[in-house]
Motif scaffolding. Structure first.
Motif, mmCIF file in Angstrom:
data_model
loop_
_atom_site.group_PDB
_atom_site.id
_atom_site.type_symbol
_atom_site.label_atom_id
_atom_site.label_comp_id
_atom_site.label_asym_id
_atom_site.label_seq_id
_atom_site.Cartn_x
_atom_site.Cartn_y
_atom_site.Cartn_z
ATOM 1 N N LEU A 37 12.427 -10.177 0.050
ATOM 2 C CA LEU A 37 12.421 -9.171 1.110
ATOM 3 C C LEU A 37 12.836 -9.786 2.441
ATOM 4 C CD1 LEU A 37 9.174 -7.091 0.464
ATOM 5 C CD2 LEU A 37 11.512 -6.253 0.415
ATOM 6 N N ARG A 38 12.287 -10.926 2.752
ATOM 7 C CA ARG A 38 12.534 -11.576 4.045
ATOM 8 C C ARG A 38 13.968 -12.074 4.165
ATOM 9 N NH1 ARG A 38 10.973 -16.744 4.387
ATOM 10 N NH2 ARG A 38 9.228 -16.334 3.026
ATOM 11 N N GLU A 39 14.545 -12.584 3.080
ATOM 12 C CA GLU A 39 15.838 -13.250 3.163
ATOM 13 C C GLU A 39 17.031 -12.417 2.699
ATOM 14 O OE1 GLU A 39 15.448 -16.923 1.075
ATOM 15 O OE2 GLU A 39 14.091 -17.769 2.567
ATOM 16 N N ALA A 40 16.819 -11.341 1.962
ATOM 17 C CA ALA A 40 17.954 -10.646 1.365
ATOM 18 C C ALA A 40 18.078 -9.172 1.726
ATOM 19 C CB ALA A 40 17.886 -10.774 -0.160
ATOM 20 N N VAL A 41 17.068 -8.571 2.310
ATOM 21 C CA VAL A 41 17.118 -7.136 2.584
ATOM 22 C C VAL A 41 17.635 -6.899 4.001
ATOM 23 C CG1 VAL A 41 15.748 -5.029 2.817
ATOM 24 C CG2 VAL A 41 15.269 -6.623 0.965
ATOM 25 N N LEU A 42 18.616 -6.009 4.108
ATOM 26 C CA LEU A 42 19.187 -5.616 5.397
ATOM 27 C C LEU A 42 18.928 -4.144 5.642
ATOM 28 C CD1 LEU A 42 22.707 -7.270 5.156
ATOM 29 C CD2 LEU A 42 20.838 -7.984 6.616
ATOM 30 N N GLN A 43 18.765 -3.771 6.902
ATOM 31 C CA GLN A 43 18.626 -2.366 7.268
ATOM 32 C C GLN A 43 19.987 -1.808 7.618
ATOM 33 O OE1 GLN A 43 15.737 -2.330 10.496
ATOM 34 N NE2 GLN A 43 14.542 -0.912 9.279
ATOM 35 N N MET A 44 20.272 -0.621 7.082
ATOM 36 C CA MET A 44 21.495 0.091 7.433
ATOM 37 C C MET A 44 21.142 1.540 7.692
ATOM 38 S SD MET A 44 24.561 -1.486 5.135
ATOM 39 C CE MET A 44 24.004 -0.913 3.565
ATOM 40 N N ARG A 69 6.899 -6.640 5.174
ATOM 41 C CA ARG A 69 7.279 -5.220 5.096
ATOM 42 C C ARG A 69 7.473 -4.650 6.500
ATOM 43 N NH1 ARG A 69 4.146 -0.539 5.866
ATOM 44 N NH2 ARG A 69 2.340 -1.832 6.260
ATOM 45 N N LEU A 70 6.550 -4.973 7.409
ATOM 46 C CA LEU A 70 6.654 -4.468 8.774
ATOM 47 C C LEU A 70 7.891 -5.003 9.487
ATOM 48 C CD1 LEU A 70 2.918 -4.703 9.863
ATOM 49 C CD2 LEU A 70 4.228 -2.629 9.392
ATOM 50 N N ALA A 71 8.246 -6.245 9.240
ATOM 51 C CA ALA A 71 9.421 -6.837 9.892
ATOM 52 C C ALA A 71 10.722 -6.331 9.278
ATOM 53 C CB ALA A 71 9.354 -8.355 9.796
ATOM 54 N N VAL A 72 10.762 -6.243 7.963
ATOM 55 C CA VAL A 72 12.007 -5.881 7.267
ATOM 56 C C VAL A 72 12.353 -4.409 7.481
ATOM 57 C CG1 VAL A 72 13.038 -5.583 4.976
ATOM 58 C CG2 VAL A 72 11.843 -7.691 5.543
ATOM 59 N N PHE A 73 11.375 -3.537 7.424
ATOM 60 C CA PHE A 73 11.619 -2.099 7.525
ATOM 61 C C PHE A 73 11.217 -1.546 8.886
ATOM 62 C CE2 PHE A 73 10.684 -2.775 2.911
ATOM 63 C CZ PHE A 73 11.984 -2.631 2.476
ATOM 64 N N ASN A 74 11.403 -2.338 9.925
ATOM 65 C CA ASN A 74 11.053 -1.935 11.279
ATOM 66 C C ASN A 74 11.779 -0.636 11.657
ATOM 67 O OD1 ASN A 74 9.985 -2.055 13.823
ATOM 68 N ND2 ASN A 74 11.495 -3.502 14.587
ATOM 69 N N ASN A 75 11.047 0.320 12.224
ATOM 70 C CA ASN A 75 11.572 1.620 12.679
ATOM 71 C C ASN A 75 12.084 2.500 11.543
ATOM 72 O OD1 ASN A 75 11.047 0.970 15.371
ATOM 73 N ND2 ASN A 75 13.020 -0.051 15.579
ATOM 74 N N ASP A 76 11.666 2.262 10.324
ATOM 75 C CA ASP A 76 12.055 3.087 9.179
ATOM 76 C C ASP A 76 10.777 3.557 8.498
ATOM 77 O OD1 ASP A 76 13.128 4.303 6.980
ATOM 78 O OD2 ASP A 76 14.245 2.558 6.271
ATOM 79 N N ASP A 77 10.245 4.665 8.979
ATOM 80 C CA ASP A 77 8.936 5.139 8.513
ATOM 81 C C ASP A 77 8.904 5.409 7.018
ATOM 82 O OD1 ASP A 77 7.865 4.966 11.053
ATOM 83 O OD2 ASP A 77 8.409 7.030 11.562
ATOM 84 N N THR A 124 30.435 6.032 7.625
ATOM 85 C CA THR A 124 30.052 5.043 8.631
ATOM 86 C C THR A 124 28.598 4.618 8.439
ATOM 87 O OG1 THR A 124 31.517 6.170 10.173
ATOM 88 C CG2 THR A 124 30.002 4.553 11.095
ATOM 89 N N LEU A 125 28.397 3.304 8.404
ATOM 90 C CA LEU A 125 27.053 2.727 8.335
ATOM 91 C C LEU A 125 26.857 1.788 9.511
ATOM 92 C CD1 LEU A 125 26.862 1.779 4.558
ATOM 93 C CD2 LEU A 125 25.683 3.658 5.675
ATOM 94 N N LEU A 126 25.660 1.774 10.062
ATOM 95 C CA LEU A 126 25.309 0.833 11.122
ATOM 96 C C LEU A 126 24.392 -0.219 10.524
ATOM 97 C CD1 LEU A 126 25.206 -0.034 14.094
ATOM 98 C CD2 LEU A 126 23.248 1.485 14.362
#
Length: 104
Positions: free
Chosen positions: A66-73, A18-26, A80-82
């Motif tokens: 979570l580790r292999e399929a979730v991307l942060q946008m 969770r901490l790695a996948v959602f880094n900087n997304d409180d 526009t999405l980053l």
């Protein structure tokens, strides 16, 4: 390994992922933490060893997804999405490569 240790191991792996996948997304970090804790708390007194093993397997599968399929946008504008992929996703997600991979 005892059942209790397996459960704690899955719990810790889910939180690390969770901490790695959602880094900087409180907001997502908090929502994932609450959901993980709620699910484990809800099933804390499960007496059936068979059901516990099924839940351990499900927790491990969720961690892998979570580790292999979730991307942060991030929304930057109306259309526009980053995309912020993790390094681990970029290395394994190559459909074509000019040079063959080295066998390890």
């Amino acid at each position: 390994m005892g059942t209790r240790l397996k459960v704690l191991s899955v719990f810790k792996r889910l939180h690390r992922t969770r901490l790695a996948v959602f880094n900087n997304d409180d907001r997502s970090l908090t929502a994932a933490r609450l959901k993980i804790n709620d699910e484990f708390r809800k099933n804390k007194n499960e007496p059936s060893e068979e059901n516990i093993q099924k839940m351990i397997k499900m927790g491990s599968d969720v961690e892998i997804v979570l580790r292999e399929a979730v991307l942060q946008m991030e929304h930057l504008g109306e259309n526009t999405l980053l995309l912020r992929p993790r390094e681990s996703l970029l290395l394994e997600n190559v459909p074509y490569c000019d040079q063959p991979r080295k066998k390890s």
